[in-house]
Design a protein around this motif. Structure first.
Motif, PDB file in Angstrom:
ATOM      1  N   HIS A 103     -21.646 -13.010  -3.608  1.00 43.79           N
ATOM      2  CA  HIS A 103     -20.465 -12.449  -2.951  1.00 43.79           C
ATOM      3  C   HIS A 103     -20.818 -11.469  -1.838  1.00 43.79           C
ATOM      4  CE1 HIS A 103     -17.209 -13.181  -6.295  1.00 43.79           C
ATOM      5  NE2 HIS A 103     -17.529 -14.273  -5.622  1.00 43.79           N
ATOM      6  N   THR A 145     -11.644 -13.410  -4.695  1.00 47.68           N
ATOM      7  CA  THR A 145     -10.816 -13.539  -5.892  1.00 47.68           C
ATOM      8  C   THR A 145      -9.382 -13.202  -5.513  1.00 47.68           C
ATOM      9  OG1 THR A 145     -12.689 -12.771  -7.219  1.00 47.68           O
ATOM     10  CG2 THR A 145     -10.561 -12.881  -8.304  1.00 47.68           C
ATOM     11  N   TYR A 164      -6.415 -13.291  -7.482  1.00 43.37           N
ATOM     12  CA  TYR A 164      -5.537 -12.673  -8.466  1.00 43.37           C
ATOM     13  C   TYR A 164      -4.076 -12.977  -8.172  1.00 43.37           C
ATOM     14  CZ  TYR A 164      -9.621 -10.261 -10.260  1.00 43.37           C
ATOM     15  OH  TYR A 164     -10.858  -9.986 -10.814  1.00 43.37           O
ATOM     16  N   SER A 171     -18.650 -21.362 -10.056  1.00 44.09           N
ATOM     17  CA  SER A 171     -18.078 -20.313  -9.221  1.00 44.09           C
ATOM     18  C   SER A 171     -18.440 -20.491  -7.755  1.00 44.09           C
ATOM     19  CB  SER A 171     -18.537 -18.933  -9.714  1.00 44.09           C
ATOM     20  OG  SER A 171     -18.058 -18.684 -11.017  1.00 44.09           O
ATOM     21  N   ASP A 175     -19.575 -10.306 -10.184  1.00 43.02           N
ATOM     22  CA  ASP A 175     -19.783 -11.414  -9.264  1.00 43.02           C
ATOM     23  C   ASP A 175     -20.464 -12.572  -9.984  1.00 43.02           C
ATOM     24  OD1 ASP A 175     -20.452 -13.160  -7.254  1.00 43.02           O
ATOM     25  OD2 ASP A 175     -21.864 -11.820  -6.263  1.00 43.02           O
ATOM     26  N   TYR A 200     -16.235  -7.490  -5.426  1.00 41.43           N
ATOM     27  CA  TYR A 200     -15.013  -8.042  -6.015  1.00 41.43           C
ATOM     28  C   TYR A 200     -14.374  -9.129  -5.157  1.00 41.43           C
ATOM     29  CZ  TYR A 200     -13.983  -4.905  -9.972  1.00 41.43           C
ATOM     30  OH  TYR A 200     -13.974  -4.260 -11.179  1.00 41.43           O
TER      31      TYR A 200
END
Length: 348
Positions: free
Chosen positions: A89, A254, A256, A328, A84, A251
């Motif tokens: 997060h 995000t 992906y 971020s 993170d 996680y």
């Protein structure tokens, strides 16, 4: 920001290096309050670090003394936030589920040291236990299980609602009856008459909302899309139905590059393939997104980041810099502002 000091003997440190997932006896001081004879072990799979790195910890206050607790909590979980870059997060992701009406762990922060050596900034995530069940379900009369890979790294046995996998769930709280309450879900999914049979054992509206919340939070490593990082509670003291319990949310946020719309795990996949069961997703979509958008997530993110940013600068074991976290966090802000429109398109 809590201050947690872990005290371990040389023998305990040696044991943790040899068998890191087994509890050793130590002492813990939380904000000046001392607890002796406490169980301490390391935790993590993909985020695992040994004591030479930024180890993550489980602290069990009643492992050796059954009556001991930290203000009613038997355990605390100290996550190293290795995946993170924002360091916020978990705070925001659990609030996504809470806003959508699902059980969600409380999350705070701790500045941790071991034998006076600073290990730095950690998230302090509530461990699901009997008090957690009382707070989230109104009773503790039921079975709380861990699914996915509950025994990893000692075993790759996988637990889900697939024939042959039901017995791999780990019972964490309750009185197991040969996994019969979980097998009932597997049987319903295999029945050929999914919606009415599944409705008898699962709150389908709540499951649909849970999967939508996973998609919103980008929880690609959770239940619906990876059959990992989840718990289930079968509420024997109330409705008698099964509910999903989110875990392992570091996680999140995000993409992906994937659209999290079609589940790959049995409960979501089979339900989405059945017209009557799939209708539950459309029924709860608008309300779930409205609840999440009304959850004050951006303000919470800013509040949490303002708290942790100075500690990131001082953390001797940090793997991120404030420059990385600043960028971020701004990317996460865009996510929060735009995510509902994406999820709307996937599920409408």
């Amino acid at each position: 920001m809590h201050e947690i000091k872990i005290e371990l003997s040389e023998d305990a440190m040696r044991l943790l290096r040899r068998t890191p997932k087994e509890y050793v006896e130590g002492n813990v001081v939380v904000d000046g309050e001392r607890f002796d004879q406490v169980g301490v072990r390391l935790k993590g799979s993909g985020s695992f670090q040994d004591l030479n790195g930024k180890a993550a910890f489980k602290v069990d206050f009643n492992y050796y003394l059954p009556e001991q607790s930290y203000h009613g909590k038997g355990k605390i979980t100290l996550n190293n936030m290795l995946h993170d870059e924002t360091q916020v997060h978990e705070v925001v992701a659990y609030e996504v589920f809470r806003a959508a009406g699902h059980p969600a762990a409380r999350v705070g922060y701790a500045w941790v040291s071991v034998n006076d050596e600073v290990y730095g900034l950690y998230s302090n995530v509530e461990t699901p236990d009997r008090d957690y069940l009382d707070n989230n379900f109104g009773n503790r009369d039921g079975n709380l299980y861990e699914g996915g890979y509950p025994y990893y790294p000692d075993s790759w046995d996988h637990a889900d609602f697939t024939t042959g996998e039901t017995r791999h769930f780990e019972l964490e709280s309750g009185t197991e009856v040969d996994w019969a309450d979980l097998q009932a879900v597997t049987d319903a999914l295999n029945s050929g008459n999914v919606e009415p049979n599944l409705s008898a054992v699962v709150d389908i509206d709540r499951y649909a909302s849970f999967q939508i919340a996973e998609a919103w939070a980008g929880q690609w490593d959770g239940y619906a899309f990876a059959s990992n990082n989840y718990r289930v509670f079968v509420d024997h003291g109330g409705t008698g139905l099964l509910y999903m319990v989110p875990t392992g949310l570091d996680y999140c946020f995000t993409d992906y590059g994937g659209a999290l719309s079609n589940a790959r795990s049995p409960l979501g996949r089979v339900c989405q393939a059945d017209a009557a069961c799939n209708a539950h997703f459309a029924a709860v979509l608008e309300g779930t997104l409205a609840d999440i958008d009304g959850g004050g997530l951006e303000a919470l993110m800013d509040e949490a980041y303002a708290l942790v940013r100075p500690y990131i600068e001082e953390d001797p074991r940090a793997y991120v810099t404030v420059g990385n976290t600043d960028r971020s966090v701004e990317a996460m802000r865009t996510w929060i502002q735009t995510r509902s429109s994406k999820v709307q398109r996937w599920y409408e």
